[in-house]
Design a protein around this motif. Structure first.
Motif, PDB file in Angstrom:
ATOM      1  N   ALA A 148      53.538  29.846  62.144  1.00 53.87           N
ATOM      2  CA  ALA A 148      54.007  28.884  63.149  1.00 53.87           C
ATOM      3  C   ALA A 148      53.780  27.436  62.706  1.00 53.87           C
ATOM      4  CB  ALA A 148      53.306  29.134  64.484  1.00 53.87           C
ATOM      5  N   GLY A 149      53.276  27.236  61.472  1.00 48.38           N
ATOM      6  CA  GLY A 149      53.127  25.891  60.929  1.00 48.38           C
ATOM      7  C   GLY A 149      51.731  25.306  60.975  1.00 48.38           C
ATOM      8  N   HIS A 150      50.749  26.046  61.469  1.00 44.95           N
ATOM      9  CA  HIS A 150      49.376  25.545  61.551  1.00 44.95           C
ATOM     10  C   HIS A 150      48.660  25.695  60.216  1.00 44.95           C
ATOM     11  CE1 HIS A 150      48.986  25.220  66.022  1.00 44.95           C
ATOM     12  NE2 HIS A 150      50.040  26.028  65.954  1.00 44.95           N
ATOM     13  N   ARG A 151      47.784  24.737  59.916  1.00 42.09           N
ATOM     14  CA  ARG A 151      46.776  24.891  58.855  1.00 42.09           C
ATOM     15  C   ARG A 151      45.562  25.451  59.566  1.00 42.09           C
ATOM     16  NH1 ARG A 151      44.650  20.309  56.777  1.00 42.09           N
ATOM     17  NH2 ARG A 151      43.604  21.639  55.290  1.00 42.09           N
ATOM     18  N   VAL A 152      44.995  26.556  59.065  1.00 42.05           N
ATOM     19  CA  VAL A 152      44.003  27.296  59.833  1.00 42.05           C
ATOM     20  C   VAL A 152      42.728  27.547  59.037  1.00 42.05           C
ATOM     21  CG1 VAL A 152      43.646  29.326  61.290  1.00 42.05           C
ATOM     22  CG2 VAL A 152      45.964  28.513  60.892  1.00 42.05           C
ATOM     23  N   ILE A 153      41.590  27.336  59.721  1.00 38.37           N
ATOM     24  CA  ILE A 153      40.281  27.767  59.240  1.00 38.37           C
ATOM     25  C   ILE A 153      39.840  28.893  60.166  1.00 38.37           C
ATOM     26  CG2 ILE A 153      37.838  27.163  59.056  1.00 38.37           C
ATOM     27  CD1 ILE A 153      38.582  24.400  58.275  1.00 38.37           C
ATOM     28  N   GLY A 154      39.356  29.986  59.590  1.00 37.44           N
ATOM     29  CA  GLY A 154      38.831  31.084  60.384  1.00 37.44           C
ATOM     30  C   GLY A 154      37.318  31.041  60.414  1.00 37.44           C
ATOM     31  N   LEU A 155      36.728  31.545  61.482  1.00 35.47           N
ATOM     32  CA  LEU A 155      35.276  31.648  61.591  1.00 35.47           C
ATOM     33  C   LEU A 155      34.947  32.971  62.269  1.00 35.47           C
ATOM     34  CD1 LEU A 155      32.662  29.052  62.441  1.00 35.47           C
ATOM     35  CD2 LEU A 155      32.695  31.143  63.779  1.00 35.47           C
ATOM     36  N   ASP A 156      34.077  33.757  61.623  1.00 30.90           N
ATOM     37  CA  ASP A 156      33.597  34.999  62.216  1.00 30.90           C
ATOM     38  C   ASP A 156      32.169  35.238  61.739  1.00 30.90           C
ATOM     39  OD1 ASP A 156      35.366  37.405  63.660  1.00 30.90           O
ATOM     40  OD2 ASP A 156      33.389  37.997  62.912  1.00 30.90           O
ATOM     41  N   SER A 157      31.359  35.820  62.610  1.00 29.57           N
ATOM     42  CA  SER A 157      29.959  36.078  62.246  1.00 29.57           C
ATOM     43  C   SER A 157      29.792  37.370  61.466  1.00 29.57           C
ATOM     44  CB  SER A 157      29.080  36.114  63.504  1.00 29.57           C
ATOM     45  OG  SER A 157      29.489  37.177  64.345  1.00 29.57           O
ATOM     46  N   SER A 158      30.782  38.232  61.470  1.00 32.84           N
ATOM     47  CA  SER A 158      30.712  39.502  60.761  1.00 32.84           C
ATOM     48  C   SER A 158      31.126  39.328  59.306  1.00 32.84           C
ATOM     49  CB  SER A 158      31.647  40.527  61.428  1.00 32.84           C
ATOM     50  OG  SER A 158      31.867  41.625  60.564  1.00 32.84           O
ATOM     51  N   PRO A 159      30.244  39.669  58.365  1.00 32.53           N
ATOM     52  CA  PRO A 159      30.628  39.574  56.954  1.00 32.53           C
ATOM     53  C   PRO A 159      31.851  40.432  56.621  1.00 32.53           C
ATOM     54  CG  PRO A 159      28.266  39.905  57.161  1.00 32.53           C
ATOM     55  CD  PRO A 159      28.848  40.088  58.530  1.00 32.53           C
ATOM     56  N   THR A 160      31.937  41.606  57.221  1.00 29.82           N
ATOM     57  CA  THR A 160      33.079  42.496  56.957  1.00 29.82           C
ATOM     58  C   THR A 160      34.377  41.879  57.443  1.00 29.82           C
ATOM     59  OG1 THR A 160      31.663  44.449  57.095  1.00 29.82           O
ATOM     60  CG2 THR A 160      34.033  44.795  57.400  1.00 29.82           C
ATOM     61  N   LEU A 161      34.385  41.392  58.684  1.00 32.76           N
ATOM     62  CA  LEU A 161      35.602  40.805  59.236  1.00 32.76           C
ATOM     63  C   LEU A 161      35.969  39.498  58.537  1.00 32.76           C
ATOM     64  CD1 LEU A 161      35.175  41.625  63.020  1.00 32.76           C
ATOM     65  CD2 LEU A 161      36.673  42.729  61.350  1.00 32.76           C
ATOM     66  N   ALA A 162      34.976  38.682  58.213  1.00 31.62           N
ATOM     67  CA  ALA A 162      35.261  37.439  57.482  1.00 31.62           C
ATOM     68  C   ALA A 162      35.894  37.759  56.131  1.00 31.62           C
ATOM     69  CB  ALA A 162      33.987  36.619  57.312  1.00 31.62           C
ATOM     70  N   GLY A 163      35.410  38.790  55.473  1.00 30.24           N
ATOM     71  CA  GLY A 163      35.998  39.209  54.194  1.00 30.24           C
ATOM     72  C   GLY A 163      37.441  39.655  54.350  1.00 30.24           C
ATOM     73  N   LEU A 164      37.717  40.437  55.395  1.00 28.68           N
ATOM     74  CA  LEU A 164      39.096  40.863  55.654  1.00 28.68           C
ATOM     75  C   LEU A 164      39.990  39.674  55.962  1.00 28.68           C
ATOM     76  CD1 LEU A 164      38.392  44.062  57.786  1.00 28.68           C
ATOM     77  CD2 LEU A 164      39.383  43.988  55.487  1.00 28.68           C
ATOM     78  N   ALA A 165      39.473  38.723  56.735  1.00 31.08           N
ATOM     79  CA  ALA A 165      40.252  37.520  57.069  1.00 31.08           C
ATOM     80  C   ALA A 165      40.569  36.720  55.807  1.00 31.08           C
ATOM     81  CB  ALA A 165      39.494  36.666  58.081  1.00 31.08           C
ATOM     82  N   ARG A 166      39.610  36.623  54.893  1.00 31.11           N
ATOM     83  CA  ARG A 166      39.849  35.890  53.640  1.00 31.11           C
ATOM     84  C   ARG A 166      41.010  36.518  52.863  1.00 31.11           C
ATOM     85  NH1 ARG A 166      34.091  36.074  53.512  1.00 31.11           N
ATOM     86  NH2 ARG A 166      33.306  34.005  54.077  1.00 31.11           N
ATOM     87  N   ARG A 167      41.083  37.835  52.890  1.00 30.49           N
ATOM     88  CA  ARG A 167      42.124  38.546  52.148  1.00 30.49           C
ATOM     89  C   ARG A 167      43.459  38.598  52.903  1.00 30.49           C
ATOM     90  NH1 ARG A 167      37.458  41.405  51.072  1.00 30.49           N
ATOM     91  NH2 ARG A 167      37.861  43.094  52.535  1.00 30.49           N
ATOM     92  N   SER A 168      43.483  38.174  54.157  1.00 34.37           N
ATOM     93  CA  SER A 168      44.689  38.295  54.977  1.00 34.37           C
ATOM     94  C   SER A 168      45.792  37.312  54.596  1.00 34.37           C
ATOM     95  CB  SER A 168      44.346  38.097  56.459  1.00 34.37           C
ATOM     96  OG  SER A 168      44.124  36.718  56.744  1.00 34.37           O
TER      97      SER A 168
END
Length: 105
Positions: free
Chosen positions: A58-78
């Motif tokens: 949709a045109g956003h520049r996005v930073i993700g934040l999650d406390s779970s190492p597993t989910l943060a890792g998946l988000a990095r690869r997304s």
């Protein structure tokens, strides 16, 4: 069964086309509420990164934040985020004013 829990034939709810409620109801309603892209959007509690991919599309520049190492890792690869932080939402490691929109979905 562990890795296959919640899956039918190896397909899970995050597989495109499998989460009908999200795709047909939740995301369209949420998207109508979103402001236009600004400088930077923080996806608070980003999980595996589904929202980040949609925000980027949709045109956003996005930073993700999650406390779970597993989910943060998946988000990095997304592929949806400029950067993903592994941190507690109560102590966000960004300077005041670093983002102009915070979403939690």
């Amino acid at each position: 069964m562990g890795a296959q829990r919640g899956r039918v034939g190896g397909v899970g709810p995050r597989t495109p086309g499998q989460d009908v409620h999200f795709e047909l109801l939740n995301w369209p309603a949420y998207q109508r509420l979103l402001p236009a892209p600004g400088r930077l959007t923080l996806d608070l509690g980003c999980g595996e990164g589904r929202l980040g991919r949609l925000l980027r599309a949709a045109g956003h520049r996005v930073i993700g934040l999650d406390s779970s190492p597993t989910l943060a890792g998946l988000a990095r690869r997304s592929g949806g985020y400029d950067h993903v932080l592994e941190a507690d939402a109560g102590a966000i490691p960004l300077a005041d004013g670093a983002v102009d929109l915070v979403v939690a979905f």
